[in-house]
Scaffold this motif. Structure first.
Motif, PDB file in Angstrom:
ATOM      1  N   SER A 255       0.841  -1.211   0.000  1.00 22.94           N
ATOM      2  CA  SER A 255       0.000   0.000   0.000  1.00 22.94           C
ATOM      3  C   SER A 255       0.868   1.251   0.000  1.00 22.94           C
ATOM      4  O   SER A 255       0.549   2.239  -0.668  1.00 22.94           O
ATOM      5  CB  SER A 255      -0.903   0.033   1.239  1.00 22.94           C
ATOM      6  OG  SER A 255      -1.715  -1.098   1.280  1.00 22.94           O
ATOM      7  N   SER A 258       2.113   2.008  -3.408  1.00 23.69           N
ATOM      8  CA  SER A 258       1.101   2.609  -4.297  1.00 23.69           C
ATOM      9  C   SER A 258       0.769   4.029  -3.850  1.00 23.69           C
ATOM     10  O   SER A 258       0.484   4.901  -4.674  1.00 23.69           O
ATOM     11  CB  SER A 258      -0.149   1.732  -4.385  1.00 23.69           C
ATOM     12  OG  SER A 258      -0.951   1.892  -3.264  1.00 23.69           O
ATOM     13  N   THR A 332      -4.970   0.324  -2.899  1.00 23.80           N
ATOM     14  CA  THR A 332      -4.371   0.101  -4.221  1.00 23.80           C
ATOM     15  C   THR A 332      -5.411   0.288  -5.330  1.00 23.80           C
ATOM     16  O   THR A 332      -5.068   0.659  -6.448  1.00 23.80           O
ATOM     17  CB  THR A 332      -3.722  -1.305  -4.307  1.00 23.80           C
ATOM     18  OG1 THR A 332      -4.711  -2.284  -3.936  1.00 23.80           O
ATOM     19  CG2 THR A 332      -2.516  -1.428  -3.388  1.00 23.80           C
ATOM     20  N   ALA A 335      -5.689   3.978  -5.804  1.00 21.68           N
ATOM     21  CA  ALA A 335      -4.478   4.446  -6.501  1.00 21.68           C
ATOM     22  C   ALA A 335      -4.651   4.288  -8.016  1.00 21.68           C
ATOM     23  O   ALA A 335      -4.263   5.163  -8.792  1.00 21.68           O
ATOM     24  CB  ALA A 335      -3.254   3.678  -6.007  1.00 21.68           C
ATOM     25  N   LEU A 350       0.817   0.322 -10.931  1.00 19.67           N
ATOM     26  CA  LEU A 350      -0.382   0.378 -10.081  1.00 19.67           C
ATOM     27  C   LEU A 350      -1.241  -0.875 -10.152  1.00 19.67           C
ATOM     28  O   LEU A 350      -1.743  -1.366  -9.147  1.00 19.67           O
ATOM     29  CB  LEU A 350      -1.237   1.604 -10.443  1.00 19.67           C
ATOM     30  CG  LEU A 350      -0.756   2.963  -9.962  1.00 19.67           C
ATOM     31  CD1 LEU A 350      -0.561   2.961  -8.458  1.00 19.67           C
ATOM     32  CD2 LEU A 350       0.509   3.446 -10.626  1.00 19.67           C
ATOM     33  N   TYR A 353       0.320  -3.540  -8.049  1.00 21.27           N
ATOM     34  CA  TYR A 353       0.122  -3.354  -6.597  1.00 21.27           C
ATOM     35  C   TYR A 353      -1.263  -3.876  -6.199  1.00 21.27           C
ATOM     36  O   TYR A 353      -1.432  -4.516  -5.171  1.00 21.27           O
ATOM     37  CB  TYR A 353       0.219  -1.872  -6.216  1.00 21.27           C
ATOM     38  CG  TYR A 353       1.580  -1.237  -6.421  1.00 21.27           C
ATOM     39  CD1 TYR A 353       2.758  -1.945  -6.184  1.00 21.27           C
ATOM     40  CD2 TYR A 353       1.696   0.090  -6.835  1.00 21.27           C
ATOM     41  CE1 TYR A 353       3.997  -1.350  -6.362  1.00 21.27           C
ATOM     42  CE2 TYR A 353       2.938   0.692  -7.017  1.00 21.27           C
ATOM     43  CZ  TYR A 353       4.075  -0.033  -6.785  1.00 21.27           C
ATOM     44  OH  TYR A 353       5.298   0.558  -6.970  1.00 21.27           O
ATOM     45  N   PHE A 354      -2.255  -3.572  -7.035  1.00 23.36           N
ATOM     46  CA  PHE A 354      -3.622  -4.011  -6.727  1.00 23.36           C
ATOM     47  C   PHE A 354      -3.710  -5.539  -6.744  1.00 23.36           C
ATOM     48  O   PHE A 354      -4.262  -6.150  -5.832  1.00 23.36           O
ATOM     49  CB  PHE A 354      -4.599  -3.398  -7.741  1.00 23.36           C
ATOM     50  CG  PHE A 354      -6.016  -3.857  -7.567  1.00 23.36           C
ATOM     51  CD1 PHE A 354      -6.770  -3.442  -6.482  1.00 23.36           C
ATOM     52  CD2 PHE A 354      -6.607  -4.724  -8.482  1.00 23.36           C
ATOM     53  CE1 PHE A 354      -8.079  -3.865  -6.309  1.00 23.36           C
ATOM     54  CE2 PHE A 354      -7.918  -5.154  -8.318  1.00 23.36           C
ATOM     55  CZ  PHE A 354      -8.647  -4.722  -7.231  1.00 23.36           C
ATOM     56  N   ALA A 357      -1.858  -6.881  -3.663  1.00 23.84           N
ATOM     57  CA  ALA A 357      -2.608  -6.652  -2.418  1.00 23.84           C
ATOM     58  C   ALA A 357      -3.820  -7.577  -2.339  1.00 23.84           C
ATOM     59  O   ALA A 357      -4.165  -8.075  -1.257  1.00 23.84           O
ATOM     60  CB  ALA A 357      -3.045  -5.191  -2.330  1.00 23.84           C
TER      61      ALA A 357
END
Ligand SMILES: Cc1cc2nc3c(=O)[nH]c(=O)nc-3n(C[C@H](O)[C@H](O)[C@H](O)COP(=O)(O)OP(=O)(O)OC[C@H]3O[C@@H](n4cnc5c(N)ncnc54)[C@H](O)[C@@H]3O)c2cc1C
Length: 385
Positions: A255, A258, A332, A335, A350, A353-354, A357
């Motif tokens: 997190s 991001s 995320t 973001a 990005l 990251y999502f 996560a």
């Protein structure tokens, strides 16, 4: 109640961040969504050892640094921020070593722990099976003792580090009849008791192997029984208590990455003649993200603080794991929204990251299981046994 890092802890955070940005980030960029090869995993673990990764929490006579739990958290949060896939490999190896240290006998400690602490061995912990997830008391893998050797048969799934592991702690049924007391843990050294593996293709955290383990009639020496016979389930659940704070920090690290990208982006990207950060609805999202991130981090470090004190804190560690991993998905996702179309592009980090996560609300007890623990402890009435 102290809610800030000590000077040494702040220094550790700065030093390790600088090192990771310079020495480890290039590998993170090369192995985005690509499995880290085993040889490289060993090499990178060894690079990280001087900072206290893997061995830091151990006493000095074991080659450790007696690192407090908060400092350990700082190390991992920083690594998860820069290279979550590598962070997973290192963290699970450390947890394997700590489990052996906590429950192993003198001979097991001497035989196996130095190999893990030196980065020569990569460890894994194998509980989950194709038909057994949230309720590990139902494991079907069998390890039946015959003339001083356990014959092990079964299959494990979703095992972090599985394919690159040299040693596995396997939860198996050591009695013919079912029941919580019929489950034990065995140390399975791959060179001596070869198991085969197959990696699972998954949504995120793709540089970190998550594997199936095939335990097809393998022989495990009787002296590799870890802890007391029939106590495997209890000890496994105790291990989760500590691990949950680190999974919370796993999410916090991702997190934070991001968040860092988003804060930079809102200052640079202009729409309607001004940076998008000056639009009120963007600031609304930023405020929500920052507050969620802070709350997640505070819960994670509170859990680690309590673990360090040696007190029972399954409510607090479940709160940390549940809150931080759900927050990670929201942060995320916001973001991506703030980055507009670029947030969905593979050219930007990005979307990764999502995806990374999103992986974390499931392992070490799903969000639903954490909620059941929190509520059970509050009212003394279990919704599950
Ligand atoms: C990235 C990753 C790494 C992992 N690493 C490891 C590892 O190293 N070792 C290992 O052994 N396992 C590992 N796992 C497996 C993980 O621990 C399991 O996926 C998890 O325990 C859930 O089990 P399951 O997937 O079989 O889901 P199930 O238990 O089948 O659950 C399915 C759904 O039902 C819900 N549910 C289940 N029981 C209840 C209930 N009583 N009340 C309400 N809802 C319920 C769950 O919350 C979930 O939403 C990993 C998983 C992931 C994703």
């Amino acid at each position: 109640m102290i809610l800030e890092f000590t000077e040494e802890q702040q220094m550790l955070k700065q030093t390790v961040r600088k090192f990771l940005e310079k020495e480890i980030k290039p590998y993170a960029e090369e192995y985005t969504d690509l499995l880290i090869p085993k040889e490289l995993a060993h090499e990178l673990i060894k690079k990280l050892l001087p900072f206290g990764y893997v061995a830091g929490s151990f006493p000095e006579d074991m080659g450790g640094m007696n690192l407090d739990t908060i400092s350990q958290g700082i190390l991992y949060e920083e690594l998860f921020r820069v290279f979550p896939g590598l962070g997973g490999i290192v963290f699970i190896t450390q947890e394997t070593a700590l489990t052996l240290y906590q429950d192993g006998n003198k001979e097991q400690i001497q035989r196996f722990i130095p190999k893990l602490l030196s980065g020569d061995y990569i460890g894994c912990v194998a509980v989950t099976e194709p038909d057994v997830g949230s309720n590990p008391s139902e494991v079907k893998t069998r390890a039946i003792l015959e003339a001083g050797t356990y014959r092990m048969n079964g299959q494990k799934i979703w095992i972090s580090n599985g394919s690159i592991s040299d040693l596995a702690i396997v939860l198996a049924r050591t009695e013919k009849e079912a029941g919580k007391k019929s489950v034990s843990r065995l140390i399975v050294e791959r060179s001596f008791s070869p198991y085969s593996t197959k990696d699972i293709k998954k949504l995120g955290l793709n540089s970190w192997p998550t594997s199936e383990l095939f335990l097809d009639d393998i022989s495990v020496p009787q002296e590799n029984l870890l802890g007391e016979l029939g106590e495997g389930l209890k000890s496994t659940l105790q291990l989760f208590e500590r691990a949950r704070c680190f999974v919370a920090l796993y999410s916090t690290g991702i997190s934070q990455a991001s968040m860092d990208a988003t804060i930079q982006y809102v200052k640079e990207r202009e729409q309607w003649g001004k940076p998008i950060g000056q639009h009120q609805l963007i600031q609304d999202k930023l405020a929500e993200m920052l507050t969620e991130l802070d709350a997640a981090r505070l819960l994670a470090y509170r859990g680690l603080y309590l673990i360090g004190k040696g007190v029972r804190c399954d409510t607090q560690t479940s709160m940390a794991k549940y809150y931080a991993t759900e927050a990670g998905v929201k942060i995320t996702s916001h973001a991506i929204q703030i980055h507009g179309g670029y947030g969905l592009s593979k050219e930007f980090p990005l979307e990764r990251y999502f995806r990374d996560a999103r992986m974390l609300t499931i392992p070490d007890g799903t969000s639903e299981i954490q909620k059941l623990i929190i509520a059970r402890n509050a009212i003394g009435m279990p919704a599950f046994r």
